[in-house]
Design a protein around this motif. Sequence first.
Motif, PDB file in Angstrom:
ATOM      1  N   PRO A 189       0.803  -1.232   0.000  1.00 40.01           N
ATOM      2  CA  PRO A 189       0.000   0.000   0.000  1.00 40.01           C
ATOM      3  C   PRO A 189       0.831   1.275   0.000  1.00 40.01           C
ATOM      4  CG  PRO A 189      -0.910  -1.588   1.541  1.00 40.01           C
ATOM      5  CD  PRO A 189       0.397  -2.152   1.074  1.00 40.01           C
ATOM      6  N   PHE A 190       1.982   1.275   0.678  1.00 45.33           N
ATOM      7  CA  PHE A 190       2.829   2.459   0.658  1.00 45.33           C
ATOM      8  C   PHE A 190       3.385   2.713  -0.729  1.00 45.33           C
ATOM      9  CE2 PHE A 190       2.829   2.648   5.264  1.00 45.33           C
ATOM     10  CZ  PHE A 190       2.942   4.003   5.480  1.00 45.33           C
ATOM     11  N   GLU A 191       3.670   1.646  -1.479  1.00 46.22           N
ATOM     12  CA  GLU A 191       4.103   1.809  -2.856  1.00 46.22           C
ATOM     13  C   GLU A 191       2.991   2.446  -3.689  1.00 46.22           C
ATOM     14  OE1 GLU A 191       7.308   0.297  -4.985  1.00 46.22           O
ATOM     15  OE2 GLU A 191       7.318   1.833  -3.439  1.00 46.22           O
ATOM     16  N   ALA A 192       1.747   2.024  -3.441  1.00 48.53           N
ATOM     17  CA  ALA A 192       0.613   2.601  -4.176  1.00 48.53           C
ATOM     18  C   ALA A 192       0.464   4.081  -3.861  1.00 48.53           C
ATOM     19  CB  ALA A 192      -0.663   1.844  -3.834  1.00 48.53           C
ATOM     20  N   ILE A 193       0.692   4.459  -2.602  1.00 46.04           N
ATOM     21  CA  ILE A 193       0.630   5.870  -2.231  1.00 46.04           C
ATOM     22  C   ILE A 193       1.711   6.647  -2.975  1.00 46.04           C
ATOM     23  CG2 ILE A 193       0.952   7.527  -0.353  1.00 46.04           C
ATOM     24  CD1 ILE A 193      -0.259   5.437   1.532  1.00 46.04           C
ATOM     25  N   GLY A 194       2.922   6.106  -2.996  1.00 48.76           N
ATOM     26  CA  GLY A 194       4.025   6.783  -3.665  1.00 48.76           C
ATOM     27  C   GLY A 194       3.772   6.996  -5.142  1.00 48.76           C
ATOM     28  N   LYS A 195       3.164   6.002  -5.810  1.00 46.02           N
ATOM     29  CA  LYS A 195       2.924   6.103  -7.248  1.00 46.02           C
ATOM     30  C   LYS A 195       1.782   7.063  -7.571  1.00 46.02           C
ATOM     31  CE  LYS A 195       4.678   1.477  -8.281  1.00 46.02           C
ATOM     32  NZ  LYS A 195       4.344   0.097  -8.697  1.00 46.02           N
ATOM     33  N   GLY A 196       0.843   7.226  -6.646  1.00 40.43           N
ATOM     34  CA  GLY A 196      -0.293   8.096  -6.914  1.00 40.43           C
ATOM     35  C   GLY A 196      -0.248   9.434  -6.226  1.00 40.43           C
ATOM     36  N   PHE A 197       0.768   9.612  -5.377  1.00 41.50           N
ATOM     37  CA  PHE A 197       0.864  10.797  -4.533  1.00 41.50           C
ATOM     38  C   PHE A 197       0.794  12.088  -5.335  1.00 41.50           C
ATOM     39  CE2 PHE A 197       3.429  13.572  -1.606  1.00 41.50           C
ATOM     40  CZ  PHE A 197       2.544  13.542  -0.557  1.00 41.50           C
ATOM     41  N   LEU A 198       1.533  12.143  -6.417  1.00 42.92           N
ATOM     42  CA  LEU A 198       1.534  13.344  -7.249  1.00 42.92           C
ATOM     43  C   LEU A 198       1.284  12.976  -8.704  1.00 42.92           C
ATOM     44  CD1 LEU A 198       4.471  15.168  -5.504  1.00 42.92           C
ATOM     45  CD2 LEU A 198       2.151  16.023  -5.672  1.00 42.92           C
ATOM     46  N   SER A 199       0.405  11.973  -8.894  1.00 42.30           N
ATOM     47  CA  SER A 199      -0.003  11.602 -10.245  1.00 42.30           C
ATOM     48  C   SER A 199      -1.102  12.557 -10.711  1.00 42.30           C
ATOM     49  CB  SER A 199      -0.519  10.162 -10.264  1.00 42.30           C
ATOM     50  OG  SER A 199      -1.683  10.043  -9.457  1.00 42.30           O
ATOM     51  N   ILE A 200      -1.552  12.395 -11.954  1.00 44.46           N
ATOM     52  CA  ILE A 200      -2.673  13.195 -12.439  1.00 44.46           C
ATOM     53  C   ILE A 200      -3.891  12.872 -11.574  1.00 44.46           C
ATOM     54  CG2 ILE A 200      -4.197  13.636 -14.399  1.00 44.46           C
ATOM     55  CD1 ILE A 200      -1.870  12.813 -16.221  1.00 44.46           C
ATOM     56  N   PRO A 201      -4.495  13.872 -10.917  1.00 45.04           N
ATOM     57  CA  PRO A 201      -5.545  13.613  -9.918  1.00 45.04           C
ATOM     58  C   PRO A 201      -6.899  13.253 -10.530  1.00 45.04           C
ATOM     59  CG  PRO A 201      -5.195  15.959 -10.119  1.00 45.04           C
ATOM     60  CD  PRO A 201      -4.166  15.312 -10.996  1.00 45.04           C
ATOM     61  N   ILE A 202      -6.955  12.110 -11.206  1.00 48.12           N
ATOM     62  CA  ILE A 202      -8.212  11.611 -11.765  1.00 48.12           C
ATOM     63  C   ILE A 202      -8.746  10.545 -10.821  1.00 48.12           C
ATOM     64  CG2 ILE A 202      -9.296  10.463 -13.716  1.00 48.12           C
ATOM     65  CD1 ILE A 202      -7.092  11.593 -15.490  1.00 48.12           C
ATOM     66  N   ASP A 203      -9.827  10.874 -10.130  1.00 48.12           N
ATOM     67  CA  ASP A 203     -10.357   9.985  -9.094  1.00 48.12           C
ATOM     68  C   ASP A 203     -11.380   9.016  -9.687  1.00 48.12           C
ATOM     69  OD1 ASP A 203     -11.036   8.772  -6.766  1.00 48.12           O
ATOM     70  OD2 ASP A 203     -12.021  10.485  -5.847  1.00 48.12           O
ATOM     71  N   PHE A 204     -10.893   8.114 -10.535  1.00 47.91           N
ATOM     72  CA  PHE A 204     -11.714   7.057 -11.103  1.00 47.91           C
ATOM     73  C   PHE A 204     -11.127   5.709 -10.695  1.00 47.91           C
ATOM     74  CE2 PHE A 204     -12.750  10.097 -14.789  1.00 47.91           C
ATOM     75  CZ  PHE A 204     -13.886  10.569 -14.120  1.00 47.91           C
ATOM     76  N   PRO A 205     -11.954   4.649 -10.669  1.00 47.12           N
ATOM     77  CA  PRO A 205     -11.424   3.317 -10.318  1.00 47.12           C
ATOM     78  C   PRO A 205     -10.234   2.932 -11.193  1.00 47.12           C
ATOM     79  CG  PRO A 205     -13.823   3.279 -10.369  1.00 47.12           C
ATOM     80  CD  PRO A 205     -13.409   4.622 -10.894  1.00 47.12           C
ATOM     81  N   MET A 206      -9.262   2.287 -10.571  1.00 48.15           N
ATOM     82  CA  MET A 206      -8.081   1.736 -11.228  1.00 48.15           C
ATOM     83  C   MET A 206      -7.032   2.790 -11.606  1.00 48.15           C
ATOM     84  SD  MET A 206      -8.910  -1.299 -10.876  1.00 48.15           S
ATOM     85  CE  MET A 206      -7.512  -2.107 -11.660  1.00 48.15           C
ATOM     86  N   THR A 207      -7.298   4.075 -11.378  1.00 45.93           N
ATOM     87  CA  THR A 207      -6.265   5.077 -11.654  1.00 45.93           C
ATOM     88  C   THR A 207      -5.267   5.090 -10.489  1.00 45.93           C
ATOM     89  OG1 THR A 207      -7.517   6.851 -10.576  1.00 45.93           O
ATOM     90  CG2 THR A 207      -7.872   6.511 -12.954  1.00 45.93           C
ATOM     91  N   PRO A 208      -4.010   5.505 -10.732  1.00 46.04           N
ATOM     92  CA  PRO A 208      -3.038   5.587  -9.633  1.00 46.04           C
ATOM     93  C   PRO A 208      -3.505   6.477  -8.495  1.00 46.04           C
ATOM     94  CG  PRO A 208      -1.914   5.757 -11.752  1.00 46.04           C
ATOM     95  CD  PRO A 208      -3.393   5.813 -12.043  1.00 46.04           C
ATOM     96  N   TYR A 209      -4.242   7.548  -8.840  1.00 47.59           N
ATOM     97  CA  TYR A 209      -4.716   8.469  -7.810  1.00 47.59           C
ATOM     98  C   TYR A 209      -5.736   7.794  -6.895  1.00 47.59           C
ATOM     99  CZ  TYR A 209      -6.326  12.887  -5.780  1.00 47.59           C
ATOM    100  OH  TYR A 209      -6.649  13.913  -4.919  1.00 47.59           O
ATOM    101  N   ARG A 210      -6.707   7.064  -7.480  1.00 44.41           N
ATOM    102  CA  ARG A 210      -7.692   6.358  -6.654  1.00 44.41           C
ATOM    103  C   ARG A 210      -7.022   5.267  -5.823  1.00 44.41           C
ATOM    104  NH1 ARG A 210     -13.129   4.740  -6.894  1.00 44.41           N
ATOM    105  NH2 ARG A 210     -13.560   6.896  -7.561  1.00 44.41           N
ATOM    106  N   ARG A 211      -6.040   4.572  -6.412  1.00 41.68           N
ATOM    107  CA  ARG A 211      -5.323   3.543  -5.649  1.00 41.68           C
ATOM    108  C   ARG A 211      -4.601   4.158  -4.458  1.00 41.68           C
ATOM    109  NH1 ARG A 211      -3.532   1.332 -10.953  1.00 41.68           N
ATOM    110  NH2 ARG A 211      -4.789  -0.523 -11.396  1.00 41.68           N
TER     111      ARG A 211
END
Length: 464
Positions: A189-211
């Motif tokens: 889960p911490f890896e998922a946070i790192g990958k989505g932390f400053l990704s494009i903020p698209i809050d849809f299922p399966m996007t890095p941001y939602r993860r």
Amino acid sequence: MAVRKKKKDRRYSKGCNNQALLPRGSKGWPMIGESFEYFGAGWKGHPEKFLHDRMSKFSSLVFRTSLMLEDVAVLCGPQGNKFLFSNEKKLMQPWLPTTIAKIFPSSQETFNSGNSKFRKLLINVLKTEALQQFVPIIGDVAQQYFESKWKGKKEIMAYELAKTFTFELACKILLNIYDPELIKYLFGPFEAIGKGFLSIPIDFPMTPYRRAINAAKFIRKELVAIAKQRKIDLNEGKATPTQDILSRFIVYRDENGEFPGEDEIADQIQGLLIGGYENMSTTCAALVQFLAELPEIYHGVYNEQTEIAKCKAPGEQLEWSDLSKMNYSWKVAREVIRLTQPSQGYRQVMTDFMYEGYSIPKGWKVYWTALSTHKNPELFPEPEKFDPSRFEGNGPEPYTFVPFGGGAHLCPGKEYARLAILVFIHHLVTKFKWEKINADERIVYNPLPHPAKGLPIRIYPHIS
């Protein structure tokens, strides 16, 4: 000649005396501002280009931009660093972009208040004298890491393994967790946070941001459960108040004599875990990369560390006094940090103020980054050249080398990072030699720095 009607100059702020001038700069494209240019410079491996281009075009002291839907003033150079560090909580307060605050909604309030409730405790726990108790733990983690992850291998992915090292270390120092399965369970889960932390903020299922949002919720729930169990263990005498930072938080009383709640503790630990492994894993991986590229630097570090190793019995761990002998190694580490760590952060302006003849209005955001000095050729000649001698004598001028921030928000983990990095270097160079598989691999920023291809290396054990 017809008199042309003078247009209203949008560079002036309504809320400032005498219609003071706003900083020069560009707001970029509608809605997105200059965000693509900012991130794009990092993806190409030169995040400082975004800054230096605008410093050259508009001002070397302060310029205006628009990032993440916000009007932003960028304070540059040593003057900007000094001004920001000196005016925390006076003119500005910490601020999280809304995209990041959505991942850590429960941490927004404590972040904006500067974590003041725990900060004094954390500074005491992580000060130089108190850190001595962690030297054997860090040594054990480093020794086991190289034994299990490096020894006997022909090729490894250095960046991924650097992350597992720093995360395991953070789990043991912060939480006293030694179970490898539990550490692995939390690491995903911490890896998922790192990958989505400053990704494009698209809050849809399966996007890095939602993860990242879901992962942060999961981690917080797990940390609350760990804190509740630790409280039980402390009451039953199965744990000691000083064994790790979590236990110190649990027994801590504020000025009103009240203990913090598990939710509040979980928020603090979550932030410390992220800060304790993300930046340090970058430094450890970058050390591996630079030492592979620069044989003369490697041999300087190797000679220093082997002299220390000669004074130790087989299997004997480093002691606190050994760190004071690692002068050259720490100069090398600081040069790695200068070249790779884009310390950065946002502040929200609390009241109108003037800076270098320009008005910074209330509500604006101030962006601060060490890159405006760390790679400035006027402050560090030939800034891309790896030169540990920059840190000889009194070192760089004040407010030019600021990887840990300063002022009220000086990173309390500064000495912990120094200790962990030096122990890592000792075990690394005394046990192995290595070479890069991809000779042209570079460090890119997204926006945190990392080797573009994960830094695969070919390793050779030292023959004793």
